[in-house]
Design a protein around this motif. Structure first.
Motif, PDB file in Angstrom:
ATOM      1  N   TYR A 101       0.719  -1.140  -0.138  1.00  0.00           N
ATOM      2  CA  TYR A 101      -0.181  -0.167  -0.030  1.00  0.00           C
ATOM      3  C   TYR A 101       0.895   1.222   0.016  1.00  0.00           C
ATOM      4  CZ  TYR A 101      -4.072   2.666   0.925  1.00  0.00           C
ATOM      5  OH  TYR A 101      -5.265   3.539   0.886  1.00  0.00           O
ATOM      6  N   PRO A 102       0.496   2.232  -0.722  1.00  0.00           N
ATOM      7  CA  PRO A 102       1.288   3.508  -0.778  1.00  0.00           C
ATOM      8  C   PRO A 102       1.375   4.265   0.677  1.00  0.00           C
ATOM      9  CG  PRO A 102      -0.502   3.906  -2.362  1.00  0.00           C
ATOM     10  CD  PRO A 102      -0.451   2.523  -1.736  1.00  0.00           C
ATOM     11  N   VAL A 103       2.549   4.151   1.175  1.00  0.00           N
ATOM     12  CA  VAL A 103       2.748   5.030   2.423  1.00  0.00           C
ATOM     13  C   VAL A 103       4.008   5.614   2.183  1.00  0.00           C
ATOM     14  CG1 VAL A 103       3.228   4.758   4.705  1.00  0.00           C
ATOM     15  CG2 VAL A 103       1.654   3.158   3.766  1.00  0.00           C
ATOM     16  N   ASN A 104       3.941   6.835   1.690  1.00  0.00           N
ATOM     17  CA  ASN A 104       5.390   7.671   1.681  1.00  0.00           C
ATOM     18  C   ASN A 104       5.021   9.133   2.008  1.00  0.00           C
ATOM     19  OD1 ASN A 104       3.910   9.505  -0.680  1.00  0.00           O
ATOM     20  ND2 ASN A 104       3.662   7.337  -1.377  1.00  0.00           N
ATOM     21  N   ALA A 105       6.160   9.983   2.253  1.00  0.00           N
ATOM     22  CA  ALA A 105       6.503  11.044   2.773  1.00  0.00           C
ATOM     23  C   ALA A 105       5.660  12.241   2.032  1.00  0.00           C
ATOM     24  CB  ALA A 105       7.836  11.363   2.917  1.00  0.00           C
ATOM     25  N   MET A 106       5.363  11.859   0.502  1.00  0.00           N
ATOM     26  CA  MET A 106       4.820  13.017  -0.268  1.00  0.00           C
ATOM     27  C   MET A 106       3.207  12.644  -0.161  1.00  0.00           C
ATOM     28  SD  MET A 106       7.032  14.847  -1.252  1.00  0.00           S
ATOM     29  CE  MET A 106       6.244  15.756  -2.216  1.00  0.00           C
ATOM     30  N   SER A 107       2.727  11.704   0.639  1.00  0.00           N
ATOM     31  CA  SER A 107       1.357  11.494   0.709  1.00  0.00           C
ATOM     32  C   SER A 107       0.738  11.381  -0.967  1.00  0.00           C
ATOM     33  CB  SER A 107       0.266  12.445   1.273  1.00  0.00           C
ATOM     34  OG  SER A 107       0.752  12.505   2.385  1.00  0.00           O
ATOM     35  N   ILE A 108       1.505  10.499  -1.700  1.00  0.00           N
ATOM     36  CA  ILE A 108       0.909  10.263  -2.948  1.00  0.00           C
ATOM     37  C   ILE A 108       0.155   8.874  -3.090  1.00  0.00           C
ATOM     38  CG2 ILE A 108       1.852   9.591  -5.399  1.00  0.00           C
ATOM     39  CD1 ILE A 108       4.045  11.298  -4.790  1.00  0.00           C
ATOM     40  N   PHE A 109      -0.929   9.148  -3.290  1.00  0.00           N
ATOM     41  CA  PHE A 109      -1.693   7.652  -3.334  1.00  0.00           C
ATOM     42  C   PHE A 109      -1.851   7.260  -4.541  1.00  0.00           C
ATOM     43  CE2 PHE A 109      -2.577   9.657   0.844  1.00  0.00           C
ATOM     44  CZ  PHE A 109      -2.422   8.444   1.512  1.00  0.00           C
ATOM     45  N   SER A 110      -0.821   6.544  -5.063  1.00  0.00           N
ATOM     46  CA  SER A 110      -0.777   5.959  -6.618  1.00  0.00           C
ATOM     47  C   SER A 110      -1.006   4.346  -6.245  1.00  0.00           C
ATOM     48  CB  SER A 110       0.292   6.267  -7.304  1.00  0.00           C
ATOM     49  OG  SER A 110       0.389   5.677  -8.555  1.00  0.00           O
ATOM     50  N   PHE A 111      -1.975   3.717  -6.969  1.00  0.00           N
ATOM     51  CA  PHE A 111      -2.207   2.294  -6.542  1.00  0.00           C
ATOM     52  C   PHE A 111      -1.748   1.267  -7.463  1.00  0.00           C
ATOM     53  CE2 PHE A 111      -5.409   4.745  -4.038  1.00  0.00           C
ATOM     54  CZ  PHE A 111      -5.047   4.535  -2.890  1.00  0.00           C
ATOM     55  N   LYS A 112      -0.765   1.744  -8.453  1.00  0.00           N
ATOM     56  CA  LYS A 112      -0.549   1.012  -9.470  1.00  0.00           C
ATOM     57  C   LYS A 112       0.274  -0.197  -9.086  1.00  0.00           C
ATOM     58  CE  LYS A 112       3.041   3.740 -11.372  1.00  0.00           C
ATOM     59  NZ  LYS A 112       3.695   4.696 -12.486  1.00  0.00           N
ATOM     60  N   ALA A 113       1.074  -0.158  -7.884  1.00  0.00           N
ATOM     61  CA  ALA A 113       1.857  -1.443  -7.634  1.00  0.00           C
ATOM     62  C   ALA A 113       1.354  -1.967  -6.280  1.00  0.00           C
ATOM     63  CB  ALA A 113       3.198  -0.733  -6.877  1.00  0.00           C
ATOM     64  N   THR A 114       0.141  -1.596  -5.927  1.00  0.00           N
ATOM     65  CA  THR A 114      -0.637  -2.165  -4.712  1.00  0.00           C
ATOM     66  C   THR A 114      -1.304  -3.630  -5.169  1.00  0.00           C
ATOM     67  OG1 THR A 114      -0.969   0.034  -3.965  1.00  0.00           O
ATOM     68  CG2 THR A 114      -2.305  -1.643  -2.910  1.00  0.00           C
ATOM     69  N   ARG A 115      -1.312  -4.619  -4.269  1.00  0.00           N
ATOM     70  CA  ARG A 115      -1.953  -5.582  -4.748  1.00  0.00           C
ATOM     71  C   ARG A 115      -2.922  -5.949  -3.429  1.00  0.00           C
ATOM     72  NH1 ARG A 115       3.167  -6.423  -5.800  1.00  0.00           N
ATOM     73  NH2 ARG A 115       3.676  -7.123  -3.727  1.00  0.00           N
ATOM     74  N   LEU A 116      -3.975  -6.827  -3.889  1.00  0.00           N
ATOM     75  CA  LEU A 116      -4.867  -7.443  -2.853  1.00  0.00           C
ATOM     76  C   LEU A 116      -4.603  -8.993  -2.711  1.00  0.00           C
ATOM     77  CD1 LEU A 116      -8.487  -6.269  -3.739  1.00  0.00           C
ATOM     78  CD2 LEU A 116      -6.855  -5.522  -1.943  1.00  0.00           C
ATOM     79  N   LYS A 117      -4.472  -9.362  -1.438  1.00  0.00           N
ATOM     80  CA  LYS A 117      -4.368 -10.937  -1.137  1.00  0.00           C
ATOM     81  C   LYS A 117      -5.543 -11.401  -1.382  1.00  0.00           C
ATOM     82  CE  LYS A 117      -0.937  -9.747   2.701  1.00  0.00           C
ATOM     83  NZ  LYS A 117      -1.103  -9.595   4.133  1.00  0.00           N
ATOM     84  N   GLN A 118      -5.605 -12.791  -1.700  1.00  0.00           N
ATOM     85  CA  GLN A 118      -6.784 -13.463  -2.294  1.00  0.00           C
ATOM     86  C   GLN A 118      -7.300 -14.346  -1.030  1.00  0.00           C
ATOM     87  OE1 GLN A 118      -8.406 -12.680  -4.359  1.00  0.00           O
ATOM     88  NE2 GLN A 118      -6.808 -11.368  -5.462  1.00  0.00           N
TER      89      GLN A 118
END
Lengths: 366, 312, 553
Positions: free
Chosen positions: C536-553
């Motif tokens: 999940y995108p957790v970063n200093a710039m608070s950029i919530f870009s979800f292209k690298a986020t995954r959901l566990k099945q």
């Protein structure tokens, strides 16, 4: 006869609407939008018929003209007051360079003299244009109202229904057992509805009904927020409805107590009419006038949405725009909301006045 | 926005009965009837108690309301801090006691001010009648529909910049006090007008007028004593709605100046802190019981001043 | 209508209590039957009123704090909109969020280089990128975006971010034609920017949404409604499928996306303003994350296994109005700065914030740990004595003003108590509604005020530039020509060691010598993130870009 058909038909249509709204997803797949047109047309003709038959045409026209003037003054005053409010719509944490701010102000005509801005606002208002929001760039104020007001209405109607259903019987019971333990108990219960701010009542209900504190069996019974289907309506409707319910209960009780002492009630009792019949047929009907009087502003207030309830339950209604447009100094949106609110107030009060004649035929308007 | 007022100050002329009988017997009768109403009487004692607490706060409170102790922040109730501490380690018990001071003065003084101003306005409208009445009432309609938030911010800003008082406690209060009064008087003006209209048509007033009594004499001798009872009832309803409205102002961020606190401020700080129930429980209870007491007393007084209630 | 409905209804029903009770029973029965539904799938209304069901296992549900004011990335200037547009669009450069120093990595530009000692920047663009309507992306779309952003009539807030471009400001004021602005397409997929003066951090500006490419043909066709789902054309990892105003925004994976396709098919943003409500929804499994947490609750929430935290690129500080006595005396300002124990403020906030005495935040290039006035009450009292206040009670009353907010109030109350204890001076607190406060700062800054700065990009210039004398964000009325000179010099210097020295001197003037500001701490973002997500995108710039986020099945 026509009046009866129109009036009760309206009530029936309204009930059908509520049923469709609450259970529509199983029945017909929601309310078709045409339904509301039928309902509105029916309502208008019923109202028109009642007005003509009751020879109140002149009265209604006079009131509407007066209301038009009042609304015009409200718009003017609000327009002026907003310009005295410190802080402008485009002040932000990161201050904009003066050039950029000037560009934005030029785009919305804020660089012109106030008189000119006012005239052009009136001009567009006359064309039925409420302007564009400053905060929600490019979004017409009329759209914001038409998208959020129906949801506030939905929430408001259920809350009011709840308020009348709970409030009136509670008031009647309490009055019929005046100064008894039951009376005190019921009134304490009713007052509890006004004794706490809704930002405490709402979360309290959520704690009990969604998270099962302290009755773990209730956990997950109701969703804590959002506005998706009837199950989501229950908690916000309860939170919003408790306050008017309490007000109506106390109003009903006190005016019942007044009426119970009236001569015609004694006469009825003396004539041997059964206690219950007296209570409901004579007393309640005559006690409704004060309840109606308070209903006007109450209805307008509840229907235009409640800021706290909408925030606490994440409901996409108009109430939060009422407050946030002021925080954002979003002048066109504030003005639009104010106009809608005052129109609703005027209409609600007018309907209440017309209803007086229904409840008590002795009352003559004019 | 005005709907806030509509729901927060829900009063109406008809809550209040018209007391038509004259003379001192009205007051002694009312007192007798009030004494019979146990709920109202208990409420009266409770309100007197809260007022005493508010006045005597500096002597009662175990600690100062502003002394911080970061090492003891957010403590649950214990032997040292009977009602726990807040996020700055301040004693909640002391803050609630001092909160009574702020909440009660906001409630009482705002109600009195709105009553004086709104009462005078309403009485004028009701007494003069005719076009004066209808234009004064149109003004009220207009004020009622103007977004009260706009008025609240404006009045708050103006009075905060005036710096009327040196006393920091009074200074913290003025802004909120003026803001509440400005939106509060409107509904009271309506109520008083309704009362005056009712009494004006009463037979004894007609009689006095026929006997050639002057306007002021009629108002002073006949109308005022007769609407005084209803006015007291109104006050007992107006005070709690002001206290509650102050909590709403805290919710939208227009509340009292820190470090002072009212019950509304405390409740607003507390309701989000789910893990620390003592932050909401105790201010909530203080609010709840005070509201309950004022309303029950109001109901009791209403019944007591109702002359038709004599034989009940 | 409903008004006229409910009242006759009530009258008739009130006639018979039994019938009324019956009606109540029916009402609740109806509601009850409606309750029996629900299987975790999410129902979303598409434009045109058609409804669609999204399977929970391929849908991420995230909160948006408000209705996005605009999805037009050129015009918007707020975080709620940026959260969504950062999934719809991409710029020439993007943050490398895996990099601790927050460097840049290629996005629509494959590479870039500076010539003419940082005065000219040449960007080589990626080829074969398609917009969501199938049109290939070209350098013209970048030039169009710059033109649109800078055009006066667009009235974009962020236009000033490109004022470093040659003639950009003049064009914005309508003084020169577009052709004279320093934007040139030098080859079919190459664009060159010419600047007024060297700017070492220029590539960072191109990761900001205001500079993202744009399709003028689409805007021309649909006007202000071009950001509605039926009109909008984008090229990022997701496309906009539905936008129910004030309620939800629904994004679906962009099958034409040039890079690795995102793992999650659907993203639904719920507009829920109240954090407490967001947490309630998270706890009942209806949201997959909460992006800010209530500070009072942090002690407890930080112990939860779903809790994440990251230091933010943002600082909180107190400013002085250096023209108002007694704060026109630099010794008093220094004394106050030394009498505030930042550690205590941070301990009280209990959110893991990092105490700060320097102006450039920890971890950033140019940060110096020893810079600034550290806590020393004895020295502070000494300074106050030197300033002519041997008796602290003789110090005129100082007012701290802040905008109404629970945390700001707590901090102000704490600082009030500290200054009373450590210096013996009286402080008066005053809170103002946000816009009133901004207006006060602009017109008549109070003696002391709270403010914060959220960095736009991780470069010391972005922080120090704030305090130069012509800055619109410098509310202290403090002016120092030497400081201005150093900042201008630093921005144009490409050599890192050289820059470091320049900024060191500038910081010394700011927080040790003249002290128009008291830095307090670096902020920390706190999130709750559901365990069904990965990366999940957790970063200093608070950029919530979800292209690298995954959901566990």
């Amino acid at each position: 006869m026509i009046g009866m058909v129109l009036g009760w038909g309206l009530v029936a249509l309204g009930l059908i609407g509520i049923i469709l709204d609450l259970g529509g997803e199983f029945l017909l797949g929601g309310i078709p939008p045409e339904f509301w047109w039928v309902f509105a047309l029916w309502g208008l003709s019923a109202a028109g018929f009642a007005v003509v038959r009751g020879q109140m045409f002149v009265f209604v026209m006079k009131r509407l003209l007066e209301a038009g003037f009042v609304i015009f003054v409200i718009a003017t005053l609000t327009f002026l007051l907003l310009r005295f409010l410190p802080g402008g719509p485009f002040d932000a944490e990161k201050a904009l360079p003066p050039d950029i701010k000037a560009n934005i102000e030029a785009k919305y005509g804020l660089n012109k003299p106030i008189a000119e801005q006012y005239l052009s606002y009136l001009g567009s208002l006359a064309r039925g244009d409420l302007g564009e929001s400053y905060k929600y760039i490019g979004r017409p104020v009329a759209n914001i109202i038409s998208e959020t007001l129906p949801i506030s209405f939905q929430l408001g109607i259920y809350s009011l229904l709840l308020a009348f259903f709970i409030g009136i019987p509670l008031g009647v019971f309490a009055a019929s057992k005046h100064n008894s333990l039951l009376d005190n108990g019921l009134m304490i219960f009713a007052i509890s509805g006004v004794a706490l701010p809704s930002f405490i009542v709402g979360p309290l209900l959520v704690m009990v009904f969604s998270f099962g504190v302290p009755f773990s069996a209730m956990q997950g019974l109701l969703p804590p927020a959002l506005w998706e289907s009837p199950i989501y309506y229950i908690l916000p409707v309860l939170t919003l409805g408790l306050r008017p319910a309490a007000i109506i209960a106390r109003m009903t009780r006190s005016s019942m107590l007044d009426v119970i002492q009236a001569d015609f009630v004694r006469t009825a009792k003396a004539k041997g009419v059964a206690e219950q019949v007296v209570l409901y047929k004579h007393v309640l009907k005559n006690s409704l006038i004060p309840v109606l009087t308070i209903s006007g502003p109450l209805v307008a207030g509840v229907l235009s949405g409640s800021f706290i309830i909408e925030i606490v339950f994440g409901i996409p209604g108009m109430g939060k725009h009422l407050v946030q447009s002021v925080s954002n100094r979003d002048y066109p949106l504030i003005l639009g909301m104010t106009l809608v609110f005052s129109a609703m107030l005027v209409i609600a009060n007018l309907i209440v006045d017309l209803l007086y004649t229904v409840v008590d035929p002795r009352i003559k308007l004019g | 926005m005005s709907n806030v007022v509509a729901t927060a100050i829900p009063q109406d002329p008809s809550v209040v009965p018209s007391s038509v009988s004259q003379g001192k017997s009205l007051w002694s009768d009312a007192w007798k009837r009030l004494k019979k109403n146990r709920a109202a009487f208990v409420s009266l004692y409770f309100i007197v108690f809260v007022c005493l607490v508010a006045v005597l706060a500096p002597w009662i409170a175990p600690y100062s309301f502003e002394t911080q102790n970061i090492d003891r922040a957010l403590m649950s109730p214990d032997g040292v801090n009977w009602l726990g501490t807040d996020s700055l380690g301040r004693d909640m018990f002391s803050r609630i006691i001092y909160g009574a001071r702020m909440s009660m003065s906001v409630g009482v003084f705002t109600a009195i001010f709105s009553l004086l101003f709104g009462g005078a306005y309403g009485a004028l409208a009701g007494w003069l009648g005719g076009w004066v009445d209808s234009s004064l009432m149109r003004i009220i309609d207009i004020l009622y529909a103007i977004p009260s938030l706009v008025l609240l911010i404006l009045v708050g800003v103006i009075f905060n910049s005036l710096n009327l008082f040196e006393n920091p406690e009074l200074k913290a209060l003025t802004g909120i006090f003026m803001a509440l009064s400005v939106v509060g008087w409107v509904s009271l003006a309506r109520l008083v007008r309704g009362q005056v209209l009712q009494v004006r048509e009463m037979l004894y007033v007609e009689g006095a007028r026929a006997l050639g009594a002057s306007g002021w004499r009629i108002v002073g001798r006949h109308i005022f004593p007769n609407i005084l009872g209803p006015i007291i009832v109104m006050l007992t309803f107006q005070i709690p709605s002001n206290i509650l409205f102050e909590s709403f102002l805290s919710f939208i961020g227009l509340g009292l100046q820190p470090p002072y606190s009212s019950w509304g401020v405390l409740a607003n700080d507390g309701w989000r802190a789910k893990s620390y129930p003592h932050l909401i429980l105790f201010p909530g209870m203080a609010l709840f019981f005070t509201m309950l007491a004022f309303n029950l007393l109001g109901d009791g007084l209403r019944d007591a001043f109702d002359p038709k209630m004599k034989n009940r | 209508m409903p008004i006229s409905l409910s009242i006759p209804l009530t009258i008739s029903l009130a006639k018979s209590l039994n019938r009324q009770l019956a009606a109540l029973v029916i009402l609740f029965a109806l509601v009850g039957t409606a309750c029996t539904r629900g299987n975790g799938d999410i129902e979303v209304e598409l434009p045109g009123g058609k409804k669609t069901k999204l399977a929970l296992k391929e849908t991420l549900r995230v909160p948006a704090t408000s209705e996005p004011p605009s999805l037009d990335w050129i015009k918007s200037s707020d975080t709620a909109s940026a959260e969504i547009t950062s999934n719809l669009m991409e710029g020439l450069t993007q943050y490398d969020l895996t990099d601790k120093e927050l460097g840049l990595k290629p996005a629509l530009a494959l590479k870039w280089e500076a010539t003419d000692s940082g005065r000219k920047w040449k960007f080589t663009l990626r080829e074969g990128v398609l917009w969501s309507d199938g049109v290939p992306f070209t350098a013209q779309h970048v030039a169009d975006a710059f033109k649109h952003l800078l055009t006066r009539e667009t009235a974009a807030s962020y236009a000033y971010s490109l004022f470093g471009l040659k003639n950009a400001q003049a064009y914005n004021q309508g003084k020169v034609p577009w052709e004279e602005v320093g934007v040139k397409i030098t080859a079919p997929s190459e664009i060159t920017f010419e600047l007024d003066k060297p700017m070492s951090f220029f590539p960072y500006l191109l990761s900001h949404h205001a500079t993202f490419p744009v399709r003028l043909d689409v805007i021309k066709k649909a006007g202000d409604r071009w950001t509605e789902p039926e009109n909008i054309v984008t090229l990022g990892p997701y496309v906009l499928k539905a936008w129910q105003h004030d309620k939800i925004v629904f994004l679906e994976r962009n099958e034409k996306y040039y890079d690795a396709k995102p793992a999650i098919k659907n993203i639904v943003f719920y507009m829920i303003q109240e954090i407490g409500t967001q947490i309630n929804l998270f706890d009942s499994g209806k949201l997959d994350a909460v992006h800010t947490l209530p500070s009072v609750e942090l002690r407890k929430l930080r112990t939860r296994k779903e809790h994440r935290e990251v230091m933010r690129l943002g600082t909180a500080y107190y400013g002085f109005n250096v023209t108002k006595p007694p704060l026109d005396n630099v010794l008093v300002r220094r004394a106050i700065s030394m009498a505030i124990d930042r550690q205590q403020v941070v301990q009280m906030l209990a959110g893991g914030q990092v105490p700060l005495t320097s102006w450039v935040p920890t971890g950033m290039f140019g940060y110096e740990a020893e810079r600034g006035l550290s806590f020393n009450p004895d020295k502070a009292r000494e300074l106050l004595k030197q300033a002519g206040f041997a008796d602290p009670s003789k110090v005129p009353k100082i007012e701290i003003r802040f905008n109404t907010n629970e945390d700001h109030a707590r901090i102000a109350e704490n600082i009030q108590a500290q200054l009373k204890k450590n210096l013996g001076i009286e402080i008066e607190l005053k809170n103002e509604e946000w816009k009133v406060f901004l207006n006060t700062l602009k017109i008549d800054p109070p003696q002391m005020f709270r403010f914060g700065w959220q960095g736009d990009f991780p470069d010391p210039d972005n922080f120090l530039n704030l305090m130069v004398s012509h800055s619109d964000n410098n509310h202290t009325k403090w002016k120092n020509p030497r400081f201005d000179e150093l900042i201008a010099k630093g921005a144009g210097t490409l050599d890192r060691e050289e820059r470091k020295k320049i900024y060191s001197e500038a910081q010394k003037i700011l927080v040790e010598e003249d002290v128009p500001v008291v830095p307090l701490y670096i902020g920390v973002s706190h999130l709750l993130v559901s365990e069904r997500t990965e990366n999940y995108p957790v970063n200093a710039m608070s950029i919530f870009s979800f292209k690298a986020t995954r959901l566990k099945q």
